[in-house]
Write a protein that holds these residues in place. Sequence first.
Motif, PDB file in Angstrom:
ATOM      1  N   ASP A  76       0.582  -1.332   0.291  1.00 16.10           N
ATOM      2  CA  ASP A  76       0.018  -0.230  -0.324  1.00 16.10           C
ATOM      3  C   ASP A  76       0.916   1.424  -0.004  1.00 16.10           C
ATOM      4  O   ASP A  76       2.057   1.283   0.500  1.00 16.10           O
ATOM      5  N   ALA A  77       0.030   2.616  -0.282  1.00 17.88           N
ATOM      6  CA  ALA A  77       0.966   3.693  -0.670  1.00 17.88           C
ATOM      7  C   ALA A  77       1.357   4.088   1.118  1.00 17.88           C
ATOM      8  O   ALA A  77       0.699   4.261   1.534  1.00 17.88           O
ATOM      9  N   THR A  78       2.746   4.883   1.331  1.00 17.61           N
ATOM     10  CA  THR A  78       3.050   5.385   2.510  1.00 17.61           C
ATOM     11  C   THR A  78       2.400   6.775   2.449  1.00 17.61           C
ATOM     12  O   THR A  78       2.044   6.958   1.379  1.00 17.61           O
ATOM     13  N   ASP A  81       4.483   8.605   0.240  1.00 19.78           N
ATOM     14  CA  ASP A  81       4.247   8.614  -1.218  1.00 19.78           C
ATOM     15  C   ASP A  81       3.092   8.842  -1.428  1.00 19.78           C
ATOM     16  O   ASP A  81       2.898  10.044  -2.800  1.00 19.78           O
ATOM     17  N   ILE A  82       2.005   8.915  -0.048  1.00 22.89           N
ATOM     18  CA  ILE A  82       0.418   9.989  -0.347  1.00 22.89           C
ATOM     19  C   ILE A  82       0.285  11.382  -1.184  1.00 22.89           C
ATOM     20  O   ILE A  82       0.550  12.363  -1.775  1.00 22.89           O
ATOM     21  N   THR A  85       1.181  11.746  -4.769  1.00 21.03           N
ATOM     22  CA  THR A  85       0.177  10.998  -5.395  1.00 21.03           C
ATOM     23  C   THR A  85      -1.488  11.484  -5.112  1.00 21.03           C
ATOM     24  O   THR A  85      -2.130  10.781  -6.268  1.00 21.03           O
ATOM     25  N   GLN A  88      -4.906   6.616  -2.838  1.00 19.95           N
ATOM     26  CA  GLN A  88      -4.636   5.929  -3.420  1.00 19.95           C
ATOM     27  C   GLN A  88      -5.808   4.129  -2.407  1.00 19.95           C
ATOM     28  O   GLN A  88      -6.150   4.322  -1.432  1.00 19.95           O
TER      29      GLN A  88
END
Length: 452
Positions: A76-78, A81-82, A85, A88
């Motif tokens: 999963d996105a950390t 990452d978020i 991006t 998600q």
Amino acid sequence: MFSKEVYQQRRDALKTAIGEGIILLPGNEESGMNYRDNLYPFRQDSCFLYFTGIDRPDLCFMIDIDSNQEILFGDDATVEDIVWTGPQEALALQAEKSGIAYVRLKSEIPNALRGGRNIHFLPPYRAETTIKLSEWGVTGQPSVPLIKAIVAQRSIKSAEEVAEIEKAVATSVLMHQAAMELGIAGMTESAVAGHLQAVAITGGGNLAFPVILTVNGQFLHNHAGSNVLKSGQMVLCDAGAENNMHYAGDLTRTFPVDQSFTSLQQEVYNIVLNAHQSAAAALKPGVLFKDVHLLACERLAEGLSDLGLMKGDPKEAVAAGAHALFFQCGLGHMMGLDVHDMENLGEEYVGYTEDLKKSTQFGLKSLRLGRSLEAGFVLTVEPGLYFVPDLIDAWSAESKHASFINYAEVEKFRNFGGIRIEEDFLVTPGGSRLLGPPLAKTIAELDLVFNT
Ligand code: GLY
């Protein structure tokens, strides 16, 4: 994506066909164009999409047939990452929508593959996938039973797949209408092609393949360049969109820059049109596509004989391969989640069989689909005539097939260019059905487009 039941049924059929071991379907990753974070548009692997419907990078799907477990591997996105991006959807939710029971971290893949199990995997076509397989300890050869089972499934399009393909063809039709409107003297090939890409993206997906839009239509896959369209030239536009589900459309039209063909261009156009119509009318279950290809070749040879470029018996000329001076490729290919559907699995499995091997003859060796048609196949029909000066010179120098070719007459066509007409068809129990809305094709229909 389709409903979870669609993916579950596809996976159940695959498990039954393979019977034992592990089926491993790695998804695709993001790929940098010129540095790591400047990315090509992401395109999921089509087999991964077909069996999971999940359109997201950096995943791997595994079916353990022996323990009847289906596992989606990924992270999963950390929060970091978020930051880049945006949020998600959780992988667990994506798995649930696909009916997949288990989600595990990517780092658990090597462990899951340990123990000397029989691992069925497909031929990798991206370097990243080859490296991943090696890092996971997957050795040996791609699984022929897996390839064959997937080809058998994906070759027959369900009603819901055909509906998606028709959406892609509908957007492809809009692309071609834009090309006919914009392809006038003074425009460059790439300026027109750029508009076509916008139409594809506006349709919700993207290009199914880079646009071929050229005044040098004699070269089969000549992508749009800086040529300025000039009076007297023809534009060959071979373009198609894939829709948001990644089903493809693929159409070709050839039209005059002046919005009106010369009489010689009309004559050659009608030879290609006749070949196209004869081939389309011959499509039905049980017919070898190779025979449909040869029928189209004979129509081309007949037309070229009427024009004075060929001579002798057209059937014999085609059997000898003489027509390939003007039609150097195959009549068509399967189409679905890939524009050349499943080509990464191997043409020998997708287009041919144990009993029907691909020819090595120039021309026929480029026929991607030869085997017997079945209801549910979706394919292109795309005959053409291509006058390639280098090929004419090479054949003429050795008087190749001189009993079938009038080289003195052919010489007059060395700057003619090329014409192709392409449409997409579904093979039905009783014959075939043209996919997508109509797009001007006959000279009368093209005249109507240009004069209204
Ligand atoms: N229409 C492009 C291709 O078949 O490759």
